[in-house]
Write a protein that holds these residues in place. Structure first.
Motif, PDB file in Angstrom:
ATOM      1  N   SER A 103       0.844  -1.197   0.000  1.00 29.95           N
ATOM      2  CA  SER A 103       0.000   0.000   0.000  1.00 29.95           C
ATOM      3  C   SER A 103       0.875   1.241   0.000  1.00 29.95           C
ATOM      4  O   SER A 103       1.951   1.241   0.578  1.00 29.95           O
ATOM      5  CB  SER A 103      -0.908   0.024   1.238  1.00 29.95           C
ATOM      6  OG  SER A 103      -1.865  -0.999   1.159  1.00 29.95           O
ATOM      7  N   PHE A 104       0.366   2.295  -0.626  1.00 29.12           N
ATOM      8  CA  PHE A 104       1.071   3.564  -0.655  1.00 29.12           C
ATOM      9  C   PHE A 104       0.100   4.674  -0.306  1.00 29.12           C
ATOM     10  O   PHE A 104      -0.971   4.780  -0.892  1.00 29.12           O
ATOM     11  CB  PHE A 104       1.679   3.811  -2.037  1.00 29.12           C
ATOM     12  CG  PHE A 104       2.573   5.016  -2.066  1.00 29.12           C
ATOM     13  CD1 PHE A 104       3.893   4.912  -1.693  1.00 29.12           C
ATOM     14  CD2 PHE A 104       2.090   6.266  -2.435  1.00 29.12           C
ATOM     15  CE1 PHE A 104       4.728   6.016  -1.691  1.00 29.12           C
ATOM     16  CE2 PHE A 104       2.914   7.381  -2.431  1.00 29.12           C
ATOM     17  CZ  PHE A 104       4.240   7.259  -2.063  1.00 29.12           C
ATOM     18  N   ASP A 154      -8.251   3.609  -2.082  1.00 29.31           N
ATOM     19  CA  ASP A 154      -9.151   3.911  -0.973  1.00 29.31           C
ATOM     20  C   ASP A 154      -8.886   5.348  -0.526  1.00 29.31           C
ATOM     21  O   ASP A 154      -7.740   5.715  -0.256  1.00 29.31           O
ATOM     22  CB  ASP A 154      -8.894   2.938   0.186  1.00 29.31           C
ATOM     23  CG  ASP A 154     -10.010   2.980   1.216  1.00 29.31           C
ATOM     24  OD1 ASP A 154     -11.059   3.592   0.959  1.00 29.31           O
ATOM     25  OD2 ASP A 154      -9.825   2.378   2.290  1.00 29.31           O
ATOM     26  N   GLY A 155      -9.925   6.146  -0.477  1.00 28.25           N
ATOM     27  CA  GLY A 155      -9.757   7.517  -0.022  1.00 28.25           C
ATOM     28  C   GLY A 155      -9.902   8.557  -1.122  1.00 28.25           C
ATOM     29  O   GLY A 155      -9.727   9.746  -0.864  1.00 28.25           O
ATOM     30  N   ILE A 171      -6.606  -1.344  -5.589  1.00 27.03           N
ATOM     31  CA  ILE A 171      -7.736  -0.651  -4.975  1.00 27.03           C
ATOM     32  C   ILE A 171      -7.235   0.722  -4.526  1.00 27.03           C
ATOM     33  O   ILE A 171      -6.197   0.819  -3.859  1.00 27.03           O
ATOM     34  CB  ILE A 171      -8.264  -1.404  -3.734  1.00 27.03           C
ATOM     35  CG1 ILE A 171      -8.745  -2.810  -4.109  1.00 27.03           C
ATOM     36  CG2 ILE A 171      -9.394  -0.614  -3.076  1.00 27.03           C
ATOM     37  CD1 ILE A 171      -9.195  -3.642  -2.898  1.00 27.03           C
ATOM     38  N   THR A 173      -1.524   7.519   2.918  1.00 28.99           N
ATOM     39  CA  THR A 173      -2.276   7.366   4.159  1.00 28.99           C
ATOM     40  C   THR A 173      -3.710   7.874   4.025  1.00 28.99           C
ATOM     41  O   THR A 173      -4.589   7.399   4.724  1.00 28.99           O
ATOM     42  CB  THR A 173      -1.611   8.117   5.329  1.00 28.99           C
ATOM     43  OG1 THR A 173      -1.460   9.480   4.962  1.00 28.99           O
ATOM     44  CG2 THR A 173      -0.268   7.533   5.668  1.00 28.99           C
ATOM     45  N   LYS A 174      -3.957   8.824   3.159  1.00 28.34           N
ATOM     46  CA  LYS A 174      -5.327   9.306   2.965  1.00 28.34           C
ATOM     47  C   LYS A 174      -5.857   8.897   1.592  1.00 28.34           C
ATOM     48  O   LYS A 174      -6.990   8.467   1.471  1.00 28.34           O
ATOM     49  CB  LYS A 174      -5.375  10.828   3.126  1.00 28.34           C
ATOM     50  CG  LYS A 174      -5.044  11.290   4.538  1.00 28.34           C
ATOM     51  CD  LYS A 174      -5.355  12.759   4.745  1.00 28.34           C
ATOM     52  CE  LYS A 174      -4.430  13.626   3.883  1.00 28.34           C
ATOM     53  NZ  LYS A 174      -4.774  15.054   3.993  1.00 28.34           N
ATOM     54  N   VAL A 222      -5.032   6.175  -0.667  1.00 27.97           N
ATOM     55  CA  VAL A 222      -4.225   4.969  -0.497  1.00 27.97           C
ATOM     56  C   VAL A 222      -4.380   4.025  -1.689  1.00 27.97           C
ATOM     57  O   VAL A 222      -5.497   3.618  -2.029  1.00 27.97           O
ATOM     58  CB  VAL A 222      -4.652   4.191   0.767  1.00 27.97           C
ATOM     59  CG1 VAL A 222      -3.681   3.045   1.034  1.00 27.97           C
ATOM     60  CG2 VAL A 222      -4.763   5.109   1.967  1.00 27.97           C
ATOM     61  N   LEU A 223      -3.272   3.661  -2.289  1.00 28.82           N
ATOM     62  CA  LEU A 223      -3.285   2.640  -3.333  1.00 28.82           C
ATOM     63  C   LEU A 223      -2.727   1.344  -2.772  1.00 28.82           C
ATOM     64  O   LEU A 223      -1.643   1.327  -2.182  1.00 28.82           O
ATOM     65  CB  LEU A 223      -2.415   3.084  -4.517  1.00 28.82           C
ATOM     66  CG  LEU A 223      -2.154   1.993  -5.565  1.00 28.82           C
ATOM     67  CD1 LEU A 223      -3.448   1.568  -6.259  1.00 28.82           C
ATOM     68  CD2 LEU A 223      -1.118   2.457  -6.587  1.00 28.82           C
ATOM     69  N   THR A 224      -3.469   0.250  -2.963  1.00 22.19           N
ATOM     70  CA  THR A 224      -2.964  -1.086  -2.662  1.00 22.19           C
ATOM     71  C   THR A 224      -2.956  -1.862  -3.969  1.00 22.19           C
ATOM     72  O   THR A 224      -3.971  -1.881  -4.674  1.00 22.19           O
ATOM     73  CB  THR A 224      -3.860  -1.799  -1.635  1.00 22.19           C
ATOM     74  OG1 THR A 224      -3.954  -0.977  -0.465  1.00 22.19           O
ATOM     75  CG2 THR A 224      -3.305  -3.159  -1.250  1.00 22.19           C
TER      76      THR A 224
END
Lengths: 347, 347, 347, 347
Positions: D5-6, D28-29, D26, D8-9, D11-13
């Motif tokens: 993951s990269f 997220d954020g 994915i 914190t707000k 976020v790419l996994t």
């Protein structure tokens, strides 16, 4: 703000709207070289699936999990395990009438307020469908934490509640009943209550009890990452969950210390287990057990007053295929979340 | 594994053994330019302090918070706020006899097993003293989230339990009673029960109820970072906490959907609030309220059987100055943790 | 947004403005039962301290580290290790004239724009003083990762640059020179350049080279948490750092694959080490080595044009006690950050 | 340990082995309600794709991105955006001979040592193929951070290196050349060098320069989460990257402060920009620019000595379709990672 990941070492990130193309997830941090029983994973998913008995919704979902990465020659690679479940059997037209309507005790209203844009064709991320991804990940976690064993069951439906504790029950009977209650007499009463409720177009709440056995001593951290704090977060992250109690729980609040204290045996085990297997946030090797309360499903198959986007109230009759009681299908979800918590502390 | 931080945007990290030099913490992520009332912070700390009434331990702790950074000209700088509280009034000799002894329902045993090294002079990190740092940080969070308002009170001590709901009580009376219960009649009964229990060298559990008002719509994320999931984690991270329930809680599990659903008013507020102010993990603007169960304190001032490091059982009489009931002093801690949760979603 | 923590398992959080009460930090995640040499920690801090030689600022800072928690009977408890260093010898009046002035290439301007409030009495969090906390934590990390060994040295000051590689130097000589360069002839040239630069009231940049020996195979994760990615982040987080290169670095970009490839010996070691000890983000057991570029210090002891808060330009003469070249004192900081990275992957 | 993951707000996994079923990720954020140009995303992916010119590998990869969630009516929902790219055109038989062989300067060896199990059919997670997922996410980030603009180009191939700075070039020409260098004369020289290198079965390294324009003042945090620290981490997380330099970079280490300092204009902009648009870890509104060094690709189409799992050395001739120079295809990857960093600070 991102919020779709769970765990810090064994991390599950999920995706998917209930009526989009697919739901699924990525597990990051699963150790390498674990032999995976892929059938066992699909079987866990089947336990959660709608349409298993007359008690639950007859909606059919194929719910077949497909793995895209992280597994090679049936063993984990130590790389991210991605998986997906196609959404094949949804009927978005059931939701057309909900486009500009907010259902009571649903997330429609807050989603619209928070994001100013939502997929109205079902609950989106707040749909219980999202939990299928948790069950897949939990099934992998279960295999990763072997020999830790996790068993949940329904301990109450509405006012019908077991008085026996988990250690007075034969938990191998849980899956033999449609309602997933190992007390066969009580199971019948629960099933009857659910069917009556369903007939009225109503829904009813319930409680799931979960037991974790063979836990090594030392899982959990004091202060904020206590084992019970992570379990509580995990359970309250499940749709419709309203409460969590560990060991003696709310009953323990009524007790005196001289009764509640768990006195030691010479081998470090304890004579009683009001603590529920955790001391100071750290597992003590005794069984961990806890209860999870679920509210009644908000979607009723009877006319209800709803709020429209225009700010008026309207009577709308719910359509769709929904459970009259969520707890039988919540059992594998509770187990899955418990497995994710334990895996996060063990790996 | 690190576990002494709480939050992702408004982050508290705490440190300190109960009998070391000092306890304290660092708040990272507090916005800049917030005018801080430092007296209000100290006052919160005073609420948690031992020795406030005959109900609680007569141990005196000066408990003065000193700020080391992050505040300039009485306003936050947006940089880490570090603070500490010296441990001035401990009596480590009270604990000498505990060096090679594990007290029942305490964390001594699991600490030793987990770390093979511990500070036996008190509970170390598992001591309730650690919560003082939370109260300081919570007091800052309270100021940062203004006008959100957080009020907790004691709703049960042992079997003495309020039947009135929070909205039937005058919460401004809470601090007028030693037991922190706003129902003055019940407060007297609770106080009597605690004094009787104390006289016997025993302890008793209890319940704290917490209400959060003026919450903006939209706090929380669906799926894993639901607002209630973070609240549950926050509460179960407090020492001696055994349960959490939101809104209808375990009672909600007994209800039917047709009763439990919260129907809307035209302005988006709801006629009832069984949901407890959160839908699908996201605040809906109604009051958030929840209950937190605490077990009886494990340290009894009477002889108890303990496990020795040599694997034998011995009768030892507890010394020290400990509360007979933890819940009056838990009230500010519950509020502090709630404030930290809300701050983490708001800032 | 919080940003004062480094690491995920071995986590350092720091606090403190350069002219506040104190600076310090908390290490969360340090394993228990590690015997700590507290003198060795203070010695690392002394290496970073101003006033060690005529090359660096004559500002005296007592810089004595005090530990508040996490250590008992000279061994780590596995609990947070908190420490602080009082700010005893600052002269805030040196900064009075900077209250409404933004110095060129300093962070004053962006702090003011970002936070609308700042501690103008020095650099606040952007002051190099903040790195003292890193050195303390790094010194503990060094002890935790034993037998991994970390040695940094100055490889360039301005245009005076070593042509010898690390493995052609006797690194035990580094600390025998004021400039911390193990090539004694070059060290003299560097020292002369710094003194000349200082005489002019000017400053000069430089390069620090760091070598990590005895690294176990397997540290680091592929993709985002590569070992070199964490090292790069660690180094670029140091004040005044402008560049990072691993192994062949920017020279490697000029090479052909047939020359650059590191061919194996039969034992898995490699004949060359252009890779710098890391393959695919993971340590391969060879020495890790990298270079860190530092710009010249921005504070000059000569008149410079500055921006005022009123939007005018004014000539101001810098006061205070500042280094003419930062790299000699950067050596222990580079080592500390490298140790924190390795500890985060090892523990 | 999880490491895929990269951010914190925002976020790419990512997931996916190069020769598995699919790769993807994915996000997220990502904020809700952003209108997405899906074609622009596919076009970014096409820029990274093999087989675009005679300079790069002729391997054909369909590389069509499919979105599974998070987008509804062409606007983001604020929920996780999942996407995948099927692996359609791989030839695993090319890798059969690599099953028990470790290629020099590849990750095969360390993967085997770390995980005791690997997908030998290509680089697995260490394959450059993994970066396709970053490009998709970066393309979304670019749209989310509008009007911030990110432009990268090739500034060196082997010894052929641009002397002009980015602000002396017409960056709109970058994509008109196969090598992605906006200096058309130098582009020809670079292309010739790559073709000669390719003919020899060799490979060559290079440098990518990246410019970020229209950056708001205030992005980044002091201390550990400095903007440049995140950029450095992002770049060093790209395969084959050996170095990062911001603004003056390693040249800045040779300079004097009186030359290096960026003096202000009255509007807060600076006359020079040696700082590279960042002061004290925080963007100052000037252009951010940095260089990224890439080593030559390790896979050579000529016989090389390799290590076998049995511990012997053998001459093996590489097969497969690989680039002779990675930098032209690295350009969109560098842009993508820069966009992810900026998005993480902006959203």
């Amino acid at each position: 703000m991102a919020g779709n990941s769970f765990g810090t070492k064994f991390v599950l990130t999920t995706f998917g709207e209930s009526h989009g193309v697919a739901i699924g997830g990525i597990i990051d941090g699963c150790p390498s070289n674990i032999k995976l029983d892929l059938n066992a994973i699909q079987e866990e998913l089947n336990r959660r699936k709608p349409g298993q008995s007359k008690l639950v919704t007859q909606r059919k979902e194929a719910d077949e999990v497909v793995f895209l990465s992280g597994i090679f020659e049936e063993k984990t690679l130590g790389t991210p395990i991605a998986f997906q479940i196609l959404n094949t059997n949804y009927k978005p037209q059931d939701y057309d009438l909900l486009k500009d309507v907010f259902r009571p005790s649903h997330a429609d209203f807050v989603y619209q307020k928070k994001h100013q844009h939502r997929d109205h064709r079902g609950g989106g991320r707040s749909s219980a469908r999202e939990t299928a991804a948790r069950v897949v990940a939990g099934a992998i976690a279960k295999q990763a934490i072997n020999p830790v064993e996790i068993k949940a069951y329904v301990s109450a439906v509405g006012e019908v509640s077991l008085s026996k504790k988990y250690n007075q029950l034969d938990l191998s009977l849980t899956e033999t009943t449609a309602v997933r209650c190992p007390d066969l007499d009580m199971a019948k009463q629960m099933e009857q209550l659910i069917l009556e409720t369903k007939k009225r177009g109503d829904t009813v709440g319930g409680v799931v009890t979960c037991v974790i056995k063979n836990v090594p001593i030392g899982l959990g951290e004091p202060v904020f990452n206590r084992l019970e704090a992570q379990l509580a977060k995990a359970m309250l992250s499940i749709n419709a969950c309203k409460g969590f109690s560990l060991g003696s729980g709310f009953e323990g609040a009524k007790m005196f210390g001289s009764t509640h204290n768990d006195y030691y045996n010479e081998d470090g085990s304890t004579k009683t287990n009001f603590s529920g297997g955790i001391q100071g946030g750290i597992s003590n090797g005794m069984d961990i057990y806890f209860e999870v309360a679920f509210k009644p499903v908000a979607t009723l198959l009877q006319p209800q007053e709803m709020l429209t986007a225009r700010g008026t109230l309207e009577i709308v009759k719910g359509k769709g295929r929904h459970d009259a009681c969520v707890v039988p299908r919540a059992v594998p979800i509770v187990e899955a979340m418990a497995a994710l918590v334990i895996a996060d502390f063990i790996v």
